[in-house]
Every structure is written in structure tokens, then in C-alpha cells.
Scaffold this motif. Sequence first.
Motif, PDB file in Angstrom:
ATOM      1  N   TYR A  79      25.475  29.921  37.473  1.00 15.32           N
ATOM      2  CA  TYR A  79      25.950  28.837  36.616  1.00 15.32           C
ATOM      3  C   TYR A  79      25.725  27.457  37.234  1.00 15.32           C
ATOM      4  O   TYR A  79      26.293  26.476  36.776  1.00 15.32           O
ATOM      5  CB  TYR A  79      27.439  29.030  36.316  1.00 15.32           C
ATOM      6  N   LEU A  80      24.901  27.385  38.244  1.00 19.53           N
ATOM      7  CA  LEU A  80      24.623  26.125  38.920  1.00 19.53           C
ATOM      8  C   LEU A  80      23.670  25.266  38.090  1.00 19.53           C
ATOM      9  O   LEU A  80      22.623  25.739  37.649  1.00 19.53           O
ATOM     10  CB  LEU A  80      24.008  26.402  40.295  1.00 19.53           C
ATOM     11  N   VAL A  81      24.071  24.018  37.836  1.00 20.98           N
ATOM     12  CA  VAL A  81      23.226  23.081  37.097  1.00 20.98           C
ATOM     13  C   VAL A  81      23.062  21.802  37.924  1.00 20.98           C
ATOM     14  O   VAL A  81      23.870  21.501  38.794  1.00 20.98           O
ATOM     15  CB  VAL A  81      23.822  22.743  35.710  1.00 20.98           C
ATOM     16  N   ASP A  88      28.815  23.868  39.440  1.00 17.76           N
ATOM     17  CA  ASP A  88      29.009  25.097  38.674  1.00 17.76           C
ATOM     18  C   ASP A  88      29.549  24.691  37.312  1.00 17.76           C
ATOM     19  O   ASP A  88      30.642  24.140  37.200  1.00 17.76           O
ATOM     20  CB  ASP A  88      29.999  25.999  39.402  1.00 17.76           C
ATOM     21  N   ALA A  89      28.797  24.952  36.251  1.00 20.41           N
ATOM     22  CA  ALA A  89      29.169  24.485  34.912  1.00 20.41           C
ATOM     23  C   ALA A  89      30.386  25.201  34.349  1.00 20.41           C
ATOM     24  O   ALA A  89      30.989  24.720  33.402  1.00 20.41           O
ATOM     25  CB  ALA A  89      27.990  24.653  33.959  1.00 20.41           C
ATOM     26  N   THR A  90      30.777  26.337  34.928  1.00 17.70           N
ATOM     27  CA  THR A  90      31.973  27.016  34.456  1.00 17.70           C
ATOM     28  C   THR A  90      33.235  26.445  35.085  1.00 17.70           C
ATOM     29  O   THR A  90      34.326  26.668  34.580  1.00 17.70           O
ATOM     30  CB  THR A  90      31.907  28.527  34.748  1.00 17.70           C
ATOM     31  N   VAL A  91      33.098  25.716  36.184  1.00 21.36           N
ATOM     32  CA  VAL A  91      34.254  25.144  36.881  1.00 21.36           C
ATOM     33  C   VAL A  91      34.373  23.650  36.595  1.00 21.36           C
ATOM     34  O   VAL A  91      35.432  23.164  36.224  1.00 21.36           O
ATOM     35  CB  VAL A  91      34.152  25.393  38.406  1.00 21.36           C
ATOM     36  N   ALA A  92      33.297  22.918  36.774  1.00 21.01           N
ATOM     37  CA  ALA A  92      33.308  21.468  36.577  1.00 21.01           C
ATOM     38  C   ALA A  92      32.898  21.140  35.140  1.00 21.01           C
ATOM     39  O   ALA A  92      32.114  21.855  34.521  1.00 21.01           O
ATOM     40  CB  ALA A  92      32.364  20.792  37.562  1.00 21.01           C
TER      41      ALA A  92
END
Length: 115
Positions: free
Chosen positions: A12-14, A55-59
Motif C-alpha cells: 500500500y506504499l504510494v 502507506d495509503a491505508t494509514v495516512a
Amino acid sequence: MTTLRPGVREAYLVRRKLTVSGEQAAARDCAEALDALPGINSVTLTGNRLTLSYDATVANLDALEQAINDFGLGVKRRGLAGIRFGYYRFVDQNIRDNATHEPWCCHRLPPNVKK
């Protein structure tokens, strides 16, 4: 492969590039503060461009923009930069939705459909 911080998943890294306006000292302070937030893998400031890897699921991009605005900086949202920002927001939401989605087999009815 990049080195990941704890709590950041590679799937999920962007990587996002945001152009900011304001004082350079405030931009440096903002980059240091963003770097300490959960889910952030790296923050780089080059001139007036912030390069964020998270991480798009966290931030959340909107929360990051609010944190940038709290330092007295503005995120460029006119023209192509505005289109790019909207695209980033769309893709991040899609990643969050797909991370929580439960797949189902094509030979059965979806779990939310009753016979």
C-alpha cells in the motif's frame, strides 16, 4: 526495494509530489513534522516540492494537507496540480477500499446476496 519503517506495508506504499507555497523555514519544519507521523515512510523537501512516501491505508492525503496548512503553507491546487491532487485522493481512497474488501469465489453468490 526501499527500506520500510514499522507500520508501513509495501503493498500500500504510494509516493506523492506536492508543490507547497510559503516560507522555506516553515517548509523544513513541516517536512520534519510530517516525517514523524504514523504511516509515513519518507519525506523529502526539494525547493518548494514535498515528496511524500506513505502507506495509503494509514495516512490520509486530506489529513496531510491539513498538517501542511497548519504550518502556514499552502498546497498548490490550480491547473494540472489540482487535477493531480484529485487523482491522488481517488487512488488513495481506492487503495483503502480494496484493503478492506473480502474477495469471493466466482462460483458462489457474493456474501451480501441472499437466496
